[in-house]
Design an enzyme around this catalytic site. Structure first.
Site, PDB file in Angstrom:
ATOM      1  CB  CYS A  55      40.940  49.481  44.401  1.00  0.00           C
ATOM      2  SG  CYS A  55      42.633  49.336  43.761  1.00  0.00           S
TER       3      CYS A  55
ATOM      4  CD  GLN B 164      33.781  47.163  38.478  1.00  0.00           C
ATOM      5  OE1 GLN B 164      33.581  47.220  39.682  1.00  0.00           O
ATOM      6  NE2 GLN B 164      33.172  47.972  37.636  1.00  0.00           N
ATOM      7  CB  SER B 165      40.574  46.375  42.334  1.00  0.00           C
ATOM      8  OG  SER B 165      41.254  46.026  43.508  1.00  0.00           O
ATOM      9  CG  ASN B 166      36.670  42.115  45.242  1.00  0.00           C
ATOM     10  OD1 ASN B 166      35.665  42.713  44.887  1.00  0.00           O
ATOM     11  ND2 ASN B 166      36.835  40.821  45.029  1.00  0.00           N
TER      12      ASN B 166
ATOM     13  N   GLY C 159      42.821  46.208  39.444  1.00  0.00           N
ATOM     14  CA  GLY C 159      42.015  46.193  38.227  1.00  0.00           C
ATOM     15  C   GLY C 159      40.828  47.138  38.363  1.00  0.00           C
TER      16      GLY C 159
END
Length: 179
Positions: free
Chosen positions: A78, A74-76, A72
């Site tokens: 990524c 705001q992916s943790n 997503g």
């Protein structure tokens, strides 16, 4: 453990402690313990570093010069991939899902939140972001989107290593087995 991968990078601060959690006040004889993966190193996002130690070891062994993953906006995961890849001298490419506002508007969505949270941290360490709408994501799926990006990078002469969504794979599981 038998069959454990021979290679692992040390990216986190391990071992993390097990602590008794008394928040329930010992209700009904419950003895609850927590694994404190929140202290593995804040720049690598808690337990996500466990998977990346094995996945990125394989990427390095295979001679990758960049990594590809997705999540997503705001992916943790990524963000952890981008930070860990940067620390190893690998370029990161992350496919990020955005709201359905059309492909042209996706860039403005990214720009409007680009100075906050995980997207900011990913950008600070040089992550290349590739935006897809939720509709496109549902239509093609994470594997196909990452494969498309991998093929593009290969055509450019790059050597990408694909990290599955969330780092969830048989190899990544060793991060928890080794905990």
């Amino acid at each position: 453990l038998r069959g454990a991968p021979a290679e692992r990078l040390l990216l986190g601060h391990f071992p993390t402690p097990l602590v008794r959690w008394n928040a329930l006040g010992g209700a009904a004889g419950v003895d609850l313990w927590l694994k404190r993966d929140d202290i593995t190193g804040t720049e690598l996002s808690g337990n996500k570093v466990r998977k990346l130690e094995f996945l990125l070891a394989e990427a390095v062994r295979e001679g990758a010069d960049c990594v590809v993953s997705c999540g997503g906006l705001q992916s943790n995961h990524c963000r952890a991939v981008a930070v860990a890849a940067c620390s190893l001298g690998l370029e990161s490419h992350v496919v990020l899902r955005v709201e359905d506002r059309g492909v042209q508007d996706a860039a403005s969505v990214c720009d409007s939140v680009g100075l906050s949270g995980n997207l900011l941290l990913s950008r600070l360490v040089g992550a290349r972001t590739w935006l897809v709408t939720k509709t496109e994501y549902r239509k093609h799926g994470s594997q196909a989107l990452m494969e498309r990006l991998r093929a593009r990078l290969v055509a450019e002469g790059r050597r990408p290593y694909v990290i599955p969504l969330g780092g969830s794979s048989a190899l990544g599981t060793w991060g928890y087995l080794a905990a």
